[in-house]
Scaffold this active site. Sequence first.
Site, PDB file in Angstrom:
ATOM      1  N   LYS A 107      -8.685  -9.645  -1.855  1.00 33.60           N
ATOM      2  CA  LYS A 107      -7.769  -8.804  -1.095  1.00 33.60           C
ATOM      3  C   LYS A 107      -7.623  -7.403  -1.703  1.00 33.60           C
ATOM      4  CE  LYS A 107      -4.523 -11.705  -1.914  1.00 33.60           C
ATOM      5  NZ  LYS A 107      -5.314 -12.746  -2.608  1.00 33.60           N
ATOM      6  N   THR A 108      -7.393  -7.383  -3.014  1.00 32.65           N
ATOM      7  CA  THR A 108      -7.168  -6.085  -3.648  1.00 32.65           C
ATOM      8  C   THR A 108      -8.420  -5.224  -3.562  1.00 32.65           C
ATOM      9  OG1 THR A 108      -5.589  -7.123  -5.140  1.00 32.65           O
ATOM     10  CG2 THR A 108      -6.407  -4.960  -5.772  1.00 32.65           C
TER      11      THR A 108
ATOM     12  N   ASP B 186       0.127  -3.576  -3.391  1.00 36.30           N
ATOM     13  CA  ASP B 186      -0.698  -4.689  -3.828  1.00 36.30           C
ATOM     14  C   ASP B 186       0.128  -5.837  -4.396  1.00 36.30           C
ATOM     15  OD1 ASP B 186      -3.249  -5.862  -4.170  1.00 36.30           O
ATOM     16  OD2 ASP B 186      -3.137  -5.452  -6.319  1.00 36.30           O
ATOM     17  N   ASP B 187      -0.233  -7.057  -4.004  1.00 34.78           N
ATOM     18  CA  ASP B 187       0.403  -8.255  -4.558  1.00 34.78           C
ATOM     19  C   ASP B 187       1.919  -8.185  -4.377  1.00 34.78           C
ATOM     20  OD1 ASP B 187      -0.059 -10.706  -5.678  1.00 34.78           O
ATOM     21  OD2 ASP B 187      -0.912  -9.961  -7.530  1.00 34.78           O
TER      22      ASP B 187
ATOM     23  N   LYS C 149       8.529   0.252   7.524  1.00 34.87           N
ATOM     24  CA  LYS C 149       8.843   0.622   8.902  1.00 34.87           C
ATOM     25  C   LYS C 149       9.284   2.079   9.058  1.00 34.87           C
ATOM     26  CE  LYS C 149      11.307  -2.247  11.391  1.00 34.87           C
ATOM     27  NZ  LYS C 149      12.406  -3.163  11.773  1.00 34.87           N
TER      28      LYS C 149
ATOM     29  N   LYS D 254     -13.675 -14.242  -6.491  1.00 33.77           N
ATOM     30  CA  LYS D 254     -13.385 -13.954  -7.894  1.00 33.77           C
ATOM     31  C   LYS D 254     -13.940 -15.057  -8.803  1.00 33.77           C
ATOM     32  CE  LYS D 254      -9.405 -12.938 -10.855  1.00 33.77           C
ATOM     33  NZ  LYS D 254      -7.935 -12.832 -10.843  1.00 33.77           N
TER      34      LYS D 254
HETATM   35  N1  LIG Z   1      14.267   3.614  25.801  1.00 37.85           N
HETATM   36  C1  LIG Z   1      13.208   4.020  25.096  1.00 37.85           C
HETATM   37  N2  LIG Z   1      12.408   5.001  25.581  1.00 37.85           N
HETATM   38  C2  LIG Z   1      11.338   5.387  24.903  1.00 37.85           C
HETATM   39  N3  LIG Z   1      10.969   4.852  23.726  1.00 37.85           N
HETATM   40  C3  LIG Z   1      11.723   3.882  23.205  1.00 37.85           C
HETATM   41  C4  LIG Z   1      12.874   3.429  23.856  1.00 37.85           C
HETATM   42  N4  LIG Z   1      13.414   2.463  23.108  1.00 37.85           N
HETATM   43  C5  LIG Z   1      12.622   2.346  22.026  1.00 37.85           C
HETATM   44  N5  LIG Z   1      11.609   3.191  22.078  1.00 37.85           N
HETATM   45  C6  LIG Z   1      10.550   3.338  21.090  1.00 37.85           C
HETATM   46  O1  LIG Z   1      10.335   2.080  20.458  1.00 37.85           O
HETATM   47  C7  LIG Z   1      10.416   2.232  19.050  1.00 37.85           C
HETATM   48  C8  LIG Z   1      11.278   1.128  18.530  1.00 37.85           C
HETATM   49  O2  LIG Z   1      12.558   1.300  18.983  1.00 37.85           O
HETATM   50  P1  LIG Z   1      13.796   1.125  18.039  1.00 37.85           P
HETATM   51  O3  LIG Z   1      13.487   1.515  16.644  1.00 37.85           O
HETATM   52  O4  LIG Z   1      14.935   1.800  18.688  1.00 37.85           O
HETATM   53  O5  LIG Z   1      13.957  -0.436  18.148  1.00 37.85           O
HETATM   54  P2  LIG Z   1      14.964  -1.335  17.351  1.00 37.85           P
HETATM   55  O6  LIG Z   1      15.475  -2.384  18.263  1.00 37.85           O
HETATM   56  O7  LIG Z   1      15.952  -0.482  16.660  1.00 37.85           O
HETATM   57  O8  LIG Z   1      13.990  -1.993  16.295  1.00 37.85           O
HETATM   58  P3  LIG Z   1      14.383  -2.677  14.934  1.00 37.85           P
HETATM   59  O9  LIG Z   1      14.950  -4.034  15.273  1.00 37.85           O
HETATM   60  O10 LIG Z   1      13.089  -2.775  14.225  1.00 37.85           O
HETATM   61  O11 LIG Z   1      15.373  -1.799  14.241  1.00 37.85           O
HETATM   62  C9  LIG Z   1      10.988   3.582  18.766  1.00 37.85           C
HETATM   63  O12 LIG Z   1      10.213   4.234  17.788  1.00 37.85           O
HETATM   64  C10 LIG Z   1      10.899   4.363  20.057  1.00 37.85           C
HETATM   65  O13 LIG Z   1       9.826   5.294  20.003  1.00 37.85           O
HETATM   66  N1  LIG Z   2     -16.255  -7.760  -1.693  1.00 35.16           N
HETATM   67  C1  LIG Z   2     -16.411  -7.835  -3.014  1.00 35.16           C
HETATM   68  N2  LIG Z   2     -17.520  -7.396  -3.598  1.00 35.16           N
HETATM   69  C2  LIG Z   2     -17.670  -7.505  -4.931  1.00 35.16           C
HETATM   70  N3  LIG Z   2     -16.761  -8.021  -5.749  1.00 35.16           N
HETATM   71  C3  LIG Z   2     -15.606  -8.442  -5.218  1.00 35.16           C
HETATM   72  C4  LIG Z   2     -15.365  -8.369  -3.842  1.00 35.16           C
HETATM   73  N4  LIG Z   2     -14.150  -8.862  -3.608  1.00 35.16           N
HETATM   74  C5  LIG Z   2     -13.654  -9.233  -4.816  1.00 35.16           C
HETATM   75  N5  LIG Z   2     -14.534  -8.979  -5.769  1.00 35.16           N
HETATM   76  C6  LIG Z   2     -14.374  -9.255  -7.192  1.00 35.16           C
HETATM   77  O1  LIG Z   2     -13.492 -10.359  -7.334  1.00 35.16           O
HETATM   78  C7  LIG Z   2     -12.432 -10.046  -8.211  1.00 35.16           C
HETATM   79  C8  LIG Z   2     -11.173 -10.551  -7.562  1.00 35.16           C
HETATM   80  O2  LIG Z   2     -10.951  -9.844  -6.400  1.00 35.16           O
HETATM   81  P1  LIG Z   2      -9.534  -9.299  -6.037  1.00 35.16           P
HETATM   82  O3  LIG Z   2      -8.733  -8.974  -7.250  1.00 35.16           O
HETATM   83  O4  LIG Z   2      -9.675  -8.250  -5.031  1.00 35.16           O
HETATM   84  O5  LIG Z   2      -8.939 -10.612  -5.368  1.00 35.16           O
HETATM   85  P2  LIG Z   2      -7.468 -10.826  -4.859  1.00 35.16           P
HETATM   86  O6  LIG Z   2      -7.526 -11.611  -3.600  1.00 35.16           O
HETATM   87  O7  LIG Z   2      -6.748  -9.542  -4.843  1.00 35.16           O
HETATM   88  O8  LIG Z   2      -6.907 -11.750  -5.995  1.00 35.16           O
HETATM   89  P3  LIG Z   2      -5.399 -12.013  -6.341  1.00 35.16           P
HETATM   90  O9  LIG Z   2      -4.872 -12.968  -5.307  1.00 35.16           O
HETATM   91  O10 LIG Z   2      -5.448 -12.646  -7.687  1.00 35.16           O
HETATM   92  O11 LIG Z   2      -4.672 -10.694  -6.338  1.00 35.16           O
HETATM   93  C9  LIG Z   2     -12.401  -8.556  -8.388  1.00 35.16           C
HETATM   94  O12 LIG Z   2     -12.292  -8.265  -9.771  1.00 35.16           O
HETATM   95  C10 LIG Z   2     -13.760  -8.078  -7.911  1.00 35.16           C
HETATM   96  O13 LIG Z   2     -14.621  -7.766  -9.007  1.00 35.16           O
HETATM   97 MG   LIG Z   3      -4.993  -8.891  -5.765  1.00 37.30          MG
END
Ligand SMILES: Nc1ncnc2c1ncn2[C@@H]1O[C@H](COP(=O)(O)OP(=O)(O)OP(=O)(O)O)[C@@H](O)[C@H]1O
Ligand SMILES: Nc1ncnc2c1ncn2[C@@H]1O[C@H](COP(=O)(O)OP(=O)(O)OP(=O)(O)O)[C@@H](O)[C@H]1O
Ligand SMILES: [Mg+2]
Lengths: 255, 255, 255, 255, 255, 255
Positions: free
Chosen positions: B70-71, B124-125, B152, B225
């Site tokens: 993943k990392t 990360d992690d 968010k 890994k």
């Molecule tokens: N009535 C609307 N007209 C246009 N865009 C809207 C409207 N309501 C919401 N949006 C868009 O949807 C996005 C999410 O809306 P909002 O953040 O108000 O939702 P929320 O219910 O507060 O969400 P959360 O539960 O994550 O806080 C906003 O960024 C906005 O751009």
């Molecule tokens: N696509 C890849 N190509 C080459 N080597 C890789 C690749 N992916 C991972 N590795 C090798 O595997 C090792 C572990 O990978 P990495 O740390 O990204 O895994 P991870 O899912 O983040 O692990 P953790 O859950 O422990 O955080 C790294 O040190 C890297 O050398």
């Molecule tokens: Mg990792």
Amino acid sequence: DFKMSLEEIKPQFGVDQSGFDNRLSGGFIDYGAGFNTLHEDCKALVENLKNSETTSLLSVLLSGERGAGKTAFAAKIAMESGFPFVKMITPEDFVGYSEAGKLAKITKIFDDAYKSPLSLIVLDDIERLIEFIHIGPRFSNHILQALLVLVKKKPSNKDRKLFIIGTTSIKSILSELDLVDGFNVNIKLPLLKEKEEIVEVLNSISDDEATNQDIATACPNIPIKELILIAEMAIQKGGGVLSTDIFLECYETTR
Amino acid sequence: DFKMSLEEIKPQFGVDQSGFDNRLSGGFIDYGAGFNTLHEDCKALVENLKNSETTSLLSVLLSGERGAGKTAFAAKIAMESGFPFVKMITPEDFVGYSEAGKLAKITKIFDDAYKSPLSLIVLDDIERLIEFIHIGPRFSNHILQALLVLVKKKPSNKDRKLFIIGTTSIKSILSELDLVDGFNVNIKLPLLKEKEEIVEVLNSISDDEATNQDIATACPNIPIKELILIAEMAIQKGGGVLSTDIFLECYETTR
Amino acid sequence: DFKMSLEEIKPQFGVDQSGFDNRLSGGFIDYGAGFNTLHEDCKALVENLKNSETTSLLSVLLSGERGAGKTAFAAKIAMESGFPFVKMITPEDFVGYSEAGKLAKITKIFDDAYKSPLSLIVLDDIERLIEFIHIGPRFSNHILQALLVLVKKKPSNKDRKLFIIGTTSIKSILSELDLVDGFNVNIKLPLLKEKEEIVEVLNSISDDEATNQDIATACPNIPIKELILIAEMAIQKGGGVLSTDIFLECYETTR
Amino acid sequence: DFKMSLEEIKPQFGVDQSGFDNRLSGGFIDYGAGFNTLHEDCKALVENLKNSETTSLLSVLLSGERGAGKTAFAAKIAMESGFPFVKMITPEDFVGYSEAGKLAKITKIFDDAYKSPLSLIVLDDIERLIEFIHIGPRFSNHILQALLVLVKKKPSNKDRKLFIIGTTSIKSILSELDLVDGFNVNIKLPLLKEKEEIVEVLNSISDDEATNQDIATACPNIPIKELILIAEMAIQKGGGVLSTDIFLECYETTR
Amino acid sequence: DFKMSLEEIKPQFGVDQSGFDNRLSGGFIDYGAGFNTLHEDCKALVENLKNSETTSLLSVLLSGERGAGKTAFAAKIAMESGFPFVKMITPEDFVGYSEAGKLAKITKIFDDAYKSPLSLIVLDDIERLIEFIHIGPRFSNHILQALLVLVKKKPSNKDRKLFIIGTTSIKSILSELDLVDGFNVNIKLPLLKEKEEIVEVLNSISDDEATNQDIATACPNIPIKELILIAEMAIQKGGGVLSTDIFLECYETTR
Amino acid sequence: DFKMSLEEIKPQFGVDQSGFDNRLSGGFIDYGAGFNTLHEDCKALVENLKNSETTSLLSVLLSGERGAGKTAFAAKIAMESGFPFVKMITPEDFVGYSEAGKLAKITKIFDDAYKSPLSLIVLDDIERLIEFIHIGPRFSNHILQALLVLVKKKPSNKDRKLFIIGTTSIKSILSELDLVDGFNVNIKLPLLKEKEEIVEVLNSISDDEATNQDIATACPNIPIKELILIAEMAIQKGGGVLSTDIFLECYETTR
Ligand SMILES: Nc1ncnc2c1ncn2[C@@H]1O[C@H](COP(=O)(O)OP(=O)(O)OP(=O)(O)O)[C@@H](O)[C@H]1O
Ligand SMILES: Nc1ncnc2c1ncn2[C@@H]1O[C@H](COP(=O)(O)OP(=O)(O)OP(=O)(O)O)[C@@H](O)[C@H]1O
Ligand SMILES: [Mg+2]
Ligand SMILES: Nc1ncnc2c1ncn2[C@@H]1O[C@H](COP(=O)(O)OP(=O)(O)OP(=O)(O)O)[C@@H](O)[C@H]1O
Ligand SMILES: Nc1ncnc2c1ncn2[C@@H]1O[C@H](COP(=O)(O)OP(=O)(O)OP(=O)(O)O)[C@@H](O)[C@H]1O
Ligand SMILES: Nc1ncnc2c1ncn2[C@@H]1O[C@H](COP(=O)(O)OP(=O)(O)OP(=O)(O)O)[C@@H](O)[C@H]1O
Ligand SMILES: Nc1ncnc2c1ncn2[C@@H]1O[C@H](COP(=O)(O)OP(=O)(O)OP(=O)(O)O)[C@@H](O)[C@H]1O
Ligand SMILES: [Mg+2]
Ligand SMILES: [Mg+2]
Ligand SMILES: [Mg+2]
Ligand SMILES: [Mg+2]
Ligand SMILES: [Mg+2]
């Protein structure tokens, strides 16, 4: 056209409104009759408070699922109130704050409000303000207690009016925390559930009505936030054009 | 040859990339069709954000078992983005930090990102960032709450774009912690499960295709890994040559 | 004769080795074939790391019951490694330290190791380092989280190599704490269970082979620590001579 | 006569012995064969350590019910050891101390001991030292962890010897806290259960053998602390004379 | 007419009464026989204390559901007492205070009271003062313990008299917290349950007796707070006139 | 007549006795044979300690329901002891204190006591001193641990004597907290249960023997605190005269 100018709804008296502008920068869509009723109800409550001789505090709790549009709705009401003091208290402004720092800032905003003749405060995402997490559960009792008191505390000067809008996506838990009782009025903002509502939102993004109808049929009960994001992604992927297939593809990857 | 130069994929504008270099110093293997699809999907999302007129924040949660890669995958995406601001927030940089110190540093990185036109941050992690442990369970609620908000929070300036990649090996728990919902897109990086995938990785380490095939048959569903480490150990033990028997011997001792 | 000189196995480059000397001051007995195999395996791993071109970190978790000889074994491997930087991180050095102080010291030692071309760190008695206690259970999550990261963190400079040996007598719990997964190799040091093993240890203390055989028959599955202590007590009580009866008497009082 | 002089058993080298004097100021009664055996066993262990060439640390855990005479017994052994450094670590000296202060003082005493050729430390009333209480349960994990390490930590200089005596009335709980394992030897001090034992104690307080016999028959299994207190109260009440009736009356009021 | 002047009931000796004025600024309605009895009982207790030669402390716990009118009732009693020192300790004055700060302020008020010949202290909304929340449950034990002592602590000077009124809407929990026992007298303020009571309140707001009767029939068992708020909202909505239909509409939106 | 002068029972040597005076300012009634026996027993214990050659510490735990008269009883014993150092440690003196501050003050009082030849300390309302509350349960473990040690700690100087009286209304919980064992003697102060006892108390307040008999018959098992308060209230209400009806009326309102 939903890209209406925000200029018209800005409060008049030099109010700090950056928080609100930002929330509404994507425009605001009045997507149907149900939504409109809620909108009008809220505006009426604001007017009520403004005109009342005896009531000096009115509070509304806006609940609804994640992405339902609660924050945008609250920002809209705030902008339209025309109150000289409008302020959004949002967790986004508190990242990295200590509990004490957060508490001080919240208290300060309310104290400022008590000095203005007409004030409107949005307590956005109350669960985040109180740092609630289901596991435990854990939350900041200090901030919760402050909110429990603040939503019921009238300005000490009889001539001052305060309107409070709270938003939450976990109303049942706020209820257990005794916070729902503190609000005078409860409003629930539903997801987009009628086909027409979804079409209305899509119309403001893309012109192809037929496609919009198709999509609306395929994805009932979607949060407006998700709908707009996916439509944008699909249009990009489709080279500027919105097609039902690509929309549904994008819809899947975000699950 | 998988020892391709990393020079080509370095971001252009003097970005701090030590964290990423280190992660990819062993080279990066594109080990098959399934993996390639995920790679392309992610790159497309980055492009989406870059080109979007309205979306200013896009976030992807990369889940998968320990050692699945993943990392390395996140680092690869970051390096390839070409964004002027790319930054990895990793628990390795926080050893010995207090909760407050950690919080301050995370906040600072996001604040810096909000000032760059195009930014990419790897969280990360995440379980280690929030100091999660199953017993209790215990975790830093302060850091969790900060992440809940940060994933968010859009840059306040509409012209700034932020891409966030989170990595985790305990997605189901992050889900209980409400953190999964905060990401727009979810991607799962599987273990090496197809025989061809394993062979592909071994080919980059040893030339004996027959042996590589044998090993791949014997050890399905292995984290990349572990596969690379055991192969290295076996080659050493075998005096520079990789044999199936010695590989399996080493495979046992690491269980 | 097991009173072999320790001079031969001291690391060469002015390393701080007081911790190790002390652990091995009573001499080191290679008490049989099983034990010898473990010993050789560990030495091979150290050589592996030293010679590897790509691996820069290798970690071994040594588990076994209280008094099985884990710390002595780890000290022995460390002394024999010949690495210029060898260091034991032991709870004995942390008595009276605050959590923060402990964390700082551990971090410092790892930082120093990252600066040496070849380093070996013993994390002795991990349950004590993290202040684990079954009731609760309680432990220092801060130190645990630091260890979770440190046992997996590679030196940032590719030319540096780090070998880590952890010891524990509660491996199953460390496993629940996600710490076992972090180690590359797991080795279990058993109690003295073969009759010959016990005799071998007693031979290094007393010359009367017949008595040693008798005792070995009577007390199977004994920790080496207990065996040596009781033998010493019995010899004292017996006026310089070891007899089976007195040994068994002392054996009882220590239960 | 049990009012024997304490002068004879004072350690020789200017040792701080106020703690011990105080504990034995009421005299010390060797109340029977069973008790005497325990006494001799302990003295032998002290001699063992003194004479051993290889053992540098020996620890004994003295358990028994409240008022069984554990502290007095430990003080007696300490006084008789003749060691130049003898010290009692008792909760009575820590009232009002913070956890950190307590920890610092305990650490200091052990550090001092490591500098003396022959040292004896009494860890009195371990449950109070670690502030244990059943409800919860609660205890100071910091102090517990320090004790867990200290009872096993050898003086770093091979020529130094340390004898540790711990006392407790809740051995089964100390066992759950992993502390019993840390001690080399376990000794249980029983209540006064044989009639002769009780009579022996009463003889040292009052001369009327017949009455003493009567009382001993009526009150089996009594802690020595309680026996002495009640006898004193009864003698006062009886105008200087001990009668069975008054003794039993007093015995009731203290239940 | 219920808009009676508050001037008549202000305490005489320059008392800080802002807290009380504010509470009663909407007027005070004596809405029926049941209510009147409670009112008279309380006044009698105040007189009792004033005239007693031996009693120097009397405390009353006023319980009742949210919005039942407890705070207003307590404020009324306080204003009518005519005591030179009357003070309301209310959570509204503590928003943003630390536990220590809150404790200091509460202590100070009681200390001041002990210096006045006749004092009356209202401990308003005790659950908020102790920061109680059902989940956990959590509360400030320090503040609770202070209240447990303060409600029973007599002025040290025999000539000083102190009357304490506590209010709560969770009496059963205060009982579990041992706080109910500490009060000498318990009084329960019921909701408006008799039709006449509701009519009485409405009469003071609107003149249309028939409508008031209708509403009273439709909404039994309503808190006075809710009744007044809804009536106000309905009058506004009705353009200055109160109609049953509009009242019931508003009644619904506040559920 | 129960309004006897307190002058006669004041300690002689300039002792701080404000705490005691206050407690006994309402007079002290010896209300019957049962009560008198307890009184004499306690006085005998004090005499015992004073005259003993060997005992230097005696402790009594006084238990009984709320309002049973424990504190008054303890104060009485203290005043009658004639000891030069008498001190009441009461939660009333600790309101607003931090745990550390409280601990320091308690420690100081005991340290002072150890310097006086004859001392008596009352530990009043132990549950409040340790801030115990059933929910949790919660309490200050630091203060509890201090008390656990202090009630058993003898003055280090053999010539000093210390008498300790503890009071509690939750003996069974103190027992779980290991605190009851620490006291040498346990005394239970019952409620007023015999008719004569109640009459005796009422006689000291009102002269009408017949009425007193009536009341005593109607209210068995009443705490003395409640009896006196209600009688006072009833006399006031009755215009200076005590009647059974009014008494029972007041009795009801305080339930
Ligand atoms: N009535 C609307 N007209 C246009 N865009 C809207 C409207 N309501 C919401 N949006 C868009 O949807 C996005 C999410 O809306 P909002 O953040 O108000 O939702 P929320 O219910 O507060 O969400 P959360 O539960 O994550 O806080 C906003 O960024 C906005 O751009
Ligand atoms: N696509 C890849 N190509 C080459 N080597 C890789 C690749 N992916 C991972 N590795 C090798 O595997 C090792 C572990 O990978 P990495 O740390 O990204 O895994 P991870 O899912 O983040 O692990 P953790 O859950 O422990 O955080 C790294 O040190 C890297 O050398
Ligand atoms: Mg990792
Ligand atoms: N191989 C050995 N040769 C000689 N002596 C040994 C050997 N192993 C252990 N000992 C002796 O036994 C004692 C206990 O061993 P050690 O402390 O290494 O055990 P451990 O498993 O680490 O115990 P614990 O679980 O208590 O930490 C040491 O003091 C050492 O003198
Ligand atoms: N062997 C003895 N000879 C004379 N007196 C003794 C003896 N043992 C105990 N005592 C007396 O009994 C009292 C209680 O003994 P001690 O304090 O040693 O008991 P303990 O088991 O430590 O009690 P606790 O469990 O309360 O700590 C002491 O004050 C001492 O005077
Ligand atoms: N007797 C009354 N006469 C007139 N108005 C009243 C009366 N009682 C209460 N009110 C009004 O009702 C409102 C709520 O009353 P109050 O705050 O006293 O209720 P409460 O029981 O203390 O509520 P809470 O449980 O929320 O603390 C007050 O603002 C006041 O205006
Ligand atoms: N023997 C007595 N004679 C006269 N008055 C008494 C007597 N005992 C108690 N009182 C009166 O009763 C009141 C309550 O008594 P006290 O405070 O001693 O009871 P308590 O058992 O300590 O109560 P709590 O459990 O609340 O601490 C006192 O104020 C005192 O005036
Ligand atoms: Mg929102
Ligand atoms: Mg060890
Ligand atoms: Mg003891
Ligand atoms: Mg109220
Ligand atoms: Mg009391």
